[in-house]
Design a protein around this motif. Structure first.
Motif, PDB file in Angstrom:
ATOM      1  N   ARG A  48       0.849  -1.662  -0.108  1.00  0.00           N
ATOM      2  CA  ARG A  48       0.137   0.116  -0.777  1.00  0.00           C
ATOM      3  C   ARG A  48       0.768   1.700  -0.308  1.00  0.00           C
ATOM      4  N   ASP A  80     -11.494  -4.278  -7.099  1.00  0.00           N
ATOM      5  CA  ASP A  80     -12.603  -2.533  -7.426  1.00  0.00           C
ATOM      6  C   ASP A  80     -13.289  -3.033  -6.151  1.00  0.00           C
ATOM      7  N   ALA A  81     -13.862  -1.433  -5.599  1.00  0.00           N
ATOM      8  CA  ALA A  81     -14.833  -1.609  -4.135  1.00  0.00           C
ATOM      9  C   ALA A  81     -16.440  -2.109  -5.070  1.00  0.00           C
ATOM     10  N   ILE A 105     -13.208  -9.156   1.939  1.00  0.00           N
ATOM     11  CA  ILE A 105     -13.078  -8.061   1.086  1.00  0.00           C
ATOM     12  C   ILE A 105     -13.985  -7.435   1.915  1.00  0.00           C
ATOM     13  N   ALA A 108     -12.986  -5.950   5.354  1.00  0.00           N
ATOM     14  CA  ALA A 108     -11.951  -4.854   4.026  1.00  0.00           C
ATOM     15  C   ALA A 108     -12.805  -3.558   4.021  1.00  0.00           C
ATOM     16  N   LEU A 109     -14.008  -3.797   3.518  1.00  0.00           N
ATOM     17  CA  LEU A 109     -14.996  -2.627   3.192  1.00  0.00           C
ATOM     18  C   LEU A 109     -15.472  -1.775   4.175  1.00  0.00           C
ATOM     19  N   GLY A 112     -12.492  -1.222   6.806  1.00  0.00           N
ATOM     20  CA  GLY A 112     -10.844  -0.721   6.850  1.00  0.00           C
ATOM     21  C   GLY A 112      -9.436  -2.066   6.101  1.00  0.00           C
ATOM     22  N   LYS A 133      -8.391  -1.883   2.518  1.00  0.00           N
ATOM     23  CA  LYS A 133      -8.766  -1.314   2.352  1.00  0.00           C
ATOM     24  C   LYS A 133      -8.324   0.473   1.742  1.00  0.00           C
ATOM     25  N   GLY A 137     -10.540   3.710  -2.170  1.00  0.00           N
ATOM     26  CA  GLY A 137     -11.872   2.525  -1.809  1.00  0.00           C
ATOM     27  C   GLY A 137     -11.155   1.284  -3.448  1.00  0.00           C
ATOM     28  N   THR A 138     -10.479   0.946  -3.809  1.00  0.00           N
ATOM     29  CA  THR A 138     -10.166  -0.229  -3.561  1.00  0.00           C
ATOM     30  C   THR A 138      -9.612  -0.702  -2.962  1.00  0.00           C
ATOM     31  N   ILE A 139      -9.621  -2.492  -2.994  1.00  0.00           N
ATOM     32  CA  ILE A 139      -9.464  -3.217  -1.797  1.00  0.00           C
ATOM     33  C   ILE A 139      -8.118  -4.249  -2.436  1.00  0.00           C
ATOM     34  N   ARG A 141      -5.675  -7.256  -1.893  1.00  0.00           N
ATOM     35  CA  ARG A 141      -5.387  -8.576  -0.776  1.00  0.00           C
ATOM     36  C   ARG A 141      -4.339  -9.515  -1.518  1.00  0.00           C
TER      37      ARG A 141
END
Length: 443
Positions: A48, A80-81, A105, A108-109, A112, A133, A137-139, A141
């Motif tokens: 990140r 993506d979100a 996921i 995370a949304l 966080g 997150k 706004g994308t994740i 992993r």
């Protein structure tokens, strides 16, 4: 015993190995899982912070830069979100389904970050997922595969078997050594039961050793007594039988003068009676020995039983011009009536038998300190002090010639002692030569 100790040690060793292996495996695997999660978290945060995934979407991302973070055992997925895969370093994103339903996921949304563990298709591997997150706004992993708990344990089985074999060998050797050391003092104690050996090495064995030694001594004493009893019985039976045989031969061979025949017949009758009395006493002792293990006590009036015995023996006393009297009070005891009657009869018969003509025999029944007491006293010949402890032995007689003349067998007081022991009664003897004898039976 050796085999049992070895088996127990081997069983304990196997259980200890299995328990230790399972415990270590569970603990280690738990720590391993925590470490994998921490590593994935660190990797996700590092990725990140590189800013490689902060672009608009995959089309605007420098894919050449993405190659720099690829690692063979680490899978990186950018989502993506809406749950669509933007990038995956292991599979073409277009071939992957929507990831919005994945638990890591969703977490995370919402929170966080999120993590989860899923079994892979190979069934012996777990896949650890960590999602984070991003600001756009994308994740992001990251995931990594690791052995399952079962596969980790199975992988340790060969080493476990080798360790178990080594420990079993050690246990067998140690068990053999320990059993030799443990049993040695016991064997030494067993071999020296006849001698005054010191206390056993193990203090826990002292009560056992004392009891065994006491039982051993009692068995030896009983064997000696039985041997002496057999010898005495043989001797006592032989004497009247020999006399009867001799007198019978004299009569058979007509070697007796007519005026002596009556005397010879009286001697045969007298020895026959003595033989019968002796046999009856031996049978009675045997019955008492057997009955002592199964006696059933019941309440009885001791005075009443003593009075009955005195009435039956009154004629015997009158033949010797001996005064036989009874006094006292009704006293209840718990016992076997037949045995108690036999005890009193033997004491009174002895008092009459070893008394002087025109003497007296007194029987008294009363209580002393809440205990019933039977007293039989006479003014007869008395018993020497150095022989008073032996008069209760079988076939022991103070005056053997007088005993035979009066029909004594030497078993009367032995029977009295045996019956008293069955009733947990105490015998007290007080006697002086020429003054008389007093027996007290305290119930």
């Amino acid at each position: 015993m050796k085999q049992k100790i070895n088996s127990i040690l081997a069983t304990i060793a196997v259980i200890a190995i299995l328990a230790s292996t399972l415990a270590v495996t569970f603990i280690s695997y738990g720590l391993f899982q925590d470490q994998v999660r921490d590593d994935l978290k660190i990797v996700a945060e590092l990725l990140r912070d590189t800013g490689l995934f902060q672009g608009a979407y995959a089309t605007n991302t420098d894919m050449n830069s993405m190659k720099l973070v690829e690692k063979e055992d680490l899978r990186i997925t950018w989502i993506d979100a809406d749950g669509d895969v933007l990038y995956d370093n292991d599979t073409n994103p277009t071939k992957l389904t929507n990831h919005l339903d994945r638990p890591e996921i969703q977490d995370a949304l919402k929170n966080g970050f999120g993590e989860s563990i899923r079994n892979s298709d190979t069934l012996n591997m777990n896949t650890f997922y960590y999602a984070i997150k991003l600001d756009n706004g994308t994740i992001l992993r990251v995931s990594s595969e690791a052995r399952t708990l079962v596969s980790t344990f199975m992988a340790s089985v060969p080493a476990l078997l080798m360790i178990a074999a080594i420990i079993l060998m050690l246990c067998i050797s140690l068990g053999h050594f320990l059993t030799v050391q443990l049993i040695k003092p016991i064997n030494e104690m067993a071999e020296s039961l006849d001698s005054n050996t010191p206390s056993p090495v193990y203090s826990e064995l002292e009560p056992f050793a004392h009891k065994i030694r006491t039982q051993h001594e009692n068995i030896l004493a009983a064997a000696t007594m039985r041997q002496d009893f057999t010898a005495n019985v043989s001797h006592e039976l032989k004497t009247p039988l020999t006399a009867i045989q001799g007198y019978a031969e004299l009569l058979e061979n007509k070697m007796v003068e007519p005026e002596q025949e009556a005397h010879i017949i009286r001697q045969i009758r007298r020895n026959s009676q003595r033989l019968l009395t002796l046999i009856n006493d031996i049978i009675e002792l045997s019955e008492i020995d057997h009955k002592g293990t199964e006696t059933k006590f019941s309440p009885m009036n001791l005075y009443e039983v003593a009075e009955e015995c005195c009435n039956e023996l009154q004629i015997t006393a009158e033949q010797r011009h001996i005064s036989l009297t009874i006094s006292g009070n009704p006293t209840t005891i718990s016992g076997d009536r037949e045995l108690i009657k036999e005890l009193i009869e033997n004491l009174v018969q002895n008092a009459i038998r070893y008394n002087e003509d025109f003497g007296h025999v007194r029987v008294n029944v009363d209580k002393m300190n809440e205990r019933a007491v039977l007293t039989v006293s006479d003014n007869g010949i008395g018993i020497p002090a150095n022989q008073q402890q032996r008069v209760f032995e079988r076939f022991y007689r103070v005056d053997k010639s007088r005993s035979r003349e009066t029909g004594g067998t030497g078993l009367g007081l032995a029977i009295v002692k045996h019956i008293a022991e069955i009733h947990d009664a105490e015998i007290k003897l007080d006697s002086d030569i020429g003054i008389g004898t007093t027996f007290k039976i305290i119930f």
